[in-house]
Motif scaffolding. Sequence first.
Motif, PDB file in Angstrom:
ATOM      1  N   PHE A  29      -7.087   0.345  -2.518  1.00  0.00           N
ATOM      2  CA  PHE A  29      -7.974   0.935  -3.519  1.00  0.00           C
ATOM      3  C   PHE A  29      -7.896   2.451  -3.517  1.00  0.00           C
ATOM      4  O   PHE A  29      -8.049   3.081  -4.573  1.00  0.00           O
ATOM      5  CB  PHE A  29      -9.411   0.457  -3.290  1.00  0.00           C
ATOM      6  CG  PHE A  29      -9.687  -0.887  -3.905  1.00  0.00           C
ATOM      7  CD1 PHE A  29      -9.965  -1.008  -5.262  1.00  0.00           C
ATOM      8  CD2 PHE A  29      -9.642  -2.038  -3.139  1.00  0.00           C
ATOM      9  CE1 PHE A  29     -10.205  -2.239  -5.839  1.00  0.00           C
ATOM     10  CE2 PHE A  29      -9.883  -3.279  -3.700  1.00  0.00           C
ATOM     11  CZ  PHE A  29     -10.168  -3.391  -5.064  1.00  0.00           C
ATOM     12  N   ILE A  30      -7.642   3.064  -2.359  1.00  0.00           N
ATOM     13  CA  ILE A  30      -7.427   4.517  -2.350  1.00  0.00           C
ATOM     14  C   ILE A  30      -6.219   4.866  -3.215  1.00  0.00           C
ATOM     15  O   ILE A  30      -6.244   5.811  -4.008  1.00  0.00           O
ATOM     16  CB  ILE A  30      -7.239   5.029  -0.910  1.00  0.00           C
ATOM     17  CG1 ILE A  30      -8.568   4.975  -0.155  1.00  0.00           C
ATOM     18  CG2 ILE A  30      -6.690   6.469  -0.909  1.00  0.00           C
ATOM     19  CD1 ILE A  30      -8.456   5.285   1.331  1.00  0.00           C
ATOM     20  N   GLY A  31      -5.147   4.061  -3.088  1.00  0.00           N
ATOM     21  CA  GLY A  31      -3.943   4.298  -3.883  1.00  0.00           C
ATOM     22  C   GLY A  31      -4.182   4.179  -5.368  1.00  0.00           C
ATOM     23  O   GLY A  31      -3.766   5.047  -6.146  1.00  0.00           O
ATOM     24  N   VAL A  32      -4.875   3.118  -5.789  1.00  0.00           N
ATOM     25  CA  VAL A  32      -5.075   2.908  -7.231  1.00  0.00           C
ATOM     26  C   VAL A  32      -6.079   3.921  -7.790  1.00  0.00           C
ATOM     27  O   VAL A  32      -5.962   4.355  -8.946  1.00  0.00           O
ATOM     28  CB  VAL A  32      -5.506   1.449  -7.524  1.00  0.00           C
ATOM     29  CG1 VAL A  32      -6.974   1.196  -7.186  1.00  0.00           C
ATOM     30  CG2 VAL A  32      -5.203   1.081  -8.974  1.00  0.00           C
ATOM     31  N   LEU A  33      -7.060   4.348  -6.986  1.00  0.00           N
ATOM     32  CA  LEU A  33      -7.991   5.383  -7.445  1.00  0.00           C
ATOM     33  C   LEU A  33      -7.288   6.725  -7.582  1.00  0.00           C
ATOM     34  O   LEU A  33      -7.568   7.497  -8.510  1.00  0.00           O
ATOM     35  CB  LEU A  33      -9.176   5.494  -6.480  1.00  0.00           C
ATOM     36  CG  LEU A  33     -10.176   4.333  -6.500  1.00  0.00           C
ATOM     37  CD1 LEU A  33     -11.202   4.487  -5.378  1.00  0.00           C
ATOM     38  CD2 LEU A  33     -10.886   4.239  -7.850  1.00  0.00           C
ATOM     39  N   MET A  34      -6.355   7.020  -6.679  1.00  0.00           N
ATOM     40  CA  MET A  34      -5.557   8.243  -6.802  1.00  0.00           C
ATOM     41  C   MET A  34      -4.735   8.218  -8.080  1.00  0.00           C
ATOM     42  O   MET A  34      -4.601   9.235  -8.775  1.00  0.00           O
ATOM     43  CB  MET A  34      -4.640   8.399  -5.590  1.00  0.00           C
ATOM     44  CG  MET A  34      -5.340   8.835  -4.321  1.00  0.00           C
ATOM     45  SD  MET A  34      -4.223   8.873  -2.888  1.00  0.00           S
ATOM     46  CE  MET A  34      -3.005  10.073  -3.449  1.00  0.00           C
ATOM     47  N   ASN A  47       0.825  -1.210   0.000  1.00  0.00           N
ATOM     48  CA  ASN A  47       0.000   0.000   0.000  1.00  0.00           C
ATOM     49  C   ASN A  47       0.859   1.261   0.000  1.00  0.00           C
ATOM     50  O   ASN A  47       0.561   2.224  -0.712  1.00  0.00           O
ATOM     51  CB  ASN A  47      -0.918   0.003   1.226  1.00  0.00           C
ATOM     52  CG  ASN A  47      -2.038  -1.016   1.124  1.00  0.00           C
ATOM     53  OD1 ASN A  47      -2.313  -1.539   0.047  1.00  0.00           O
ATOM     54  ND2 ASN A  47      -2.688  -1.296   2.233  1.00  0.00           N
ATOM     55  N   ALA A  48       1.931   1.261   0.809  1.00  0.00           N
ATOM     56  CA  ALA A  48       2.819   2.427   0.864  1.00  0.00           C
ATOM     57  C   ALA A  48       3.454   2.687  -0.498  1.00  0.00           C
ATOM     58  O   ALA A  48       3.578   3.841  -0.934  1.00  0.00           O
ATOM     59  CB  ALA A  48       3.895   2.214   1.929  1.00  0.00           C
ATOM     60  N   GLN A  77       0.146  -0.887 -12.260  1.00  0.00           N
ATOM     61  CA  GLN A  77       0.790  -2.183 -12.518  1.00  0.00           C
ATOM     62  C   GLN A  77       1.080  -2.926 -11.216  1.00  0.00           C
ATOM     63  O   GLN A  77       0.875  -4.139 -11.117  1.00  0.00           O
ATOM     64  CB  GLN A  77       2.086  -1.974 -13.308  1.00  0.00           C
ATOM     65  CG  GLN A  77       1.876  -1.551 -14.758  1.00  0.00           C
ATOM     66  CD  GLN A  77       3.181  -1.155 -15.438  1.00  0.00           C
ATOM     67  OE1 GLN A  77       4.272  -1.361 -14.901  1.00  0.00           O
ATOM     68  NE2 GLN A  77       3.069  -0.556 -16.622  1.00  0.00           N
ATOM     69  N   LEU A  78       1.538  -2.181 -10.201  1.00  0.00           N
ATOM     70  CA  LEU A  78       1.837  -2.806  -8.913  1.00  0.00           C
ATOM     71  C   LEU A  78       0.556  -3.306  -8.247  1.00  0.00           C
ATOM     72  O   LEU A  78       0.551  -4.385  -7.633  1.00  0.00           O
ATOM     73  CB  LEU A  78       2.547  -1.801  -7.997  1.00  0.00           C
ATOM     74  CG  LEU A  78       3.190  -2.388  -6.729  1.00  0.00           C
ATOM     75  CD1 LEU A  78       4.254  -3.419  -7.085  1.00  0.00           C
ATOM     76  CD2 LEU A  78       3.799  -1.277  -5.874  1.00  0.00           C
ATOM     77  N   PHE A  79      -0.527  -2.561  -8.398  1.00  0.00           N
ATOM     78  CA  PHE A  79      -1.809  -3.018  -7.862  1.00  0.00           C
ATOM     79  C   PHE A  79      -2.246  -4.307  -8.553  1.00  0.00           C
ATOM     80  O   PHE A  79      -2.739  -5.234  -7.894  1.00  0.00           O
ATOM     81  CB  PHE A  79      -2.874  -1.933  -8.050  1.00  0.00           C
ATOM     82  CG  PHE A  79      -4.212  -2.301  -7.485  1.00  0.00           C
ATOM     83  CD1 PHE A  79      -4.520  -2.034  -6.154  1.00  0.00           C
ATOM     84  CD2 PHE A  79      -5.182  -2.926  -8.269  1.00  0.00           C
ATOM     85  CE1 PHE A  79      -5.757  -2.382  -5.623  1.00  0.00           C
ATOM     86  CE2 PHE A  79      -6.412  -3.276  -7.749  1.00  0.00           C
ATOM     87  CZ  PHE A  79      -6.702  -3.003  -6.418  1.00  0.00           C
TER      88      PHE A  79
END
Length: 531
Positions: free
Chosen positions: A358-363, A324-325, A341-343
């Motif tokens: 999901f917050i990370g990939v949506l950002m 996540n980080a 890609q990492l997600f």
Amino acid sequence: MLQCFCSLQPTPASITKFISDQPHLSLLENNCTTMKDLKKLHAQLIKTGLVNDIIAASRVLAFSSSPAGDINYAYLVFSRIKNPNLFTWNTIIRGFSQSSNPEIAISLLIYMLVDSSVQPGRLTYPSVFKAYAQLGLACDGKQLHGRVIKLGLDCDLFIRNTIIYMYANCSLLSEAWRMFDEELELDIVAWNSMVLGLAKCGEIDESRRLFNKMVSRNTVSWNTMISGYVRNGKFLEALELFQEMQEDDVRPSEFTMVSLLNACACLGAITQGKWIHDYVLNHNFELNGFVVTAIIDMYCKCGNVEEALKVFRTSPKERLSCWNAMILGLATNGCEEEAIQLFSKLESLSLKPDNVSFIGVLMACNHAGMVDKAKDYFSLMAEKYQIKPTIKHYSCMVDVLGNAGLLEEAEQLIRSMPIKEDAIIWGSLLSACRKHGNVEMAKRAAKHVIELDPAESSGYVLMSNVYAATRQFEEAIKQRLSMKEKQLEKEPGCSLIEVNGEVHEFVSGGRLHPQAKEIYSVLNDLKLMLQ
């Protein structure tokens, strides 16, 4: 067969003798390090009938209820013990107080009081007070405190410490102070609890006063004070206190390192952050998930994504927090494709993405302008992973739609949410309205921002900027006057940058920096060049 005691726990001598006479228990004492080992030995005890002995059952219970065990398995063991004694009751209550379900420890105490022939002892109560502390239910814990007073146990040092910890951890400082008297001979645990509770309530100066008065300090004392500084935004003070810790020749722990890395991340102090990373490696600290996550987060927030990726690729990645980080770090540093890609790689592993993933990939989708992909991920949360979107996920989607100019769709999403909206999500829509010049929708959004958070100035500021952008200067001035009438002030922007190992703080419109004159001169030259 040894006698079963209902009110007395086995003595160390009896346990030692019994274990030495039983080979299976000797193995339990010396070679049992995992639940897999324990279950094998437990099966042997069941086959031989030794499991019916209170001491044998207690040893199985003690391991399974420890942090290395399985508390659910421990409860099954406990439920099959006939006439459990005080030792076994204390063991299972302590186990649950340290678990993710501390409320069960409280339920067990109530059951013990109502339906058991065994009454709680002085070693029972501390675990229950810790459970109340974990749950933030010190108000309920007061009733147990009253019982302890009636029993005359409130002067017991161990019990007193945990009562102080409960009140301090739950921010009931007046109650904690009544229990804590600086003139009494209190041990270091009580002092650490008070330092923690003042720090948690924002009274960081009072916390430091107590810290300075401590006759003796351990690693927990230093960790508590350093983390308190970080929690209260005093990052430089945290780094300075670490220097004092080194001067006192106190070995830091992994928790110290995590707090210091967080401080460096917030300061943008990459030189100090790199030094702490090297310190971790040179002093052979365990690179567990917490430490690795903090290192990755520090490098990402300091803008060094390459170094963060190097750490991520070469460190153990069992914990989801490391992924996540890294996903969040890539997304916020302009590496949207790499974040996505990492997600996708995370999805292919045994680890399952959580709400932070999901917050990370949506950002990342937001920064890359990938509207359709963001919608797919938003749907995937509930459909595949049964994750209910939080207000943060909806805010990300409003940002995605708003930045793409899909303002009506963004507003409809807010209105159709199954959860209550907040000022932040309407503020996101208001910012998008400013960007795309939609004055009417901006009025509606600003109204919600002001209603939901009357003390916040952003609604007025953004609305004023919307009017100014559409050349409605009279209306823009009215918004600023409304702010003045309500005595609302816009908090000035602040940024931090590290130059030659020194952190510099800049506040919007500020003139306190020692080189302010030279800095503004360069800024004016830049403005002329850009015209």
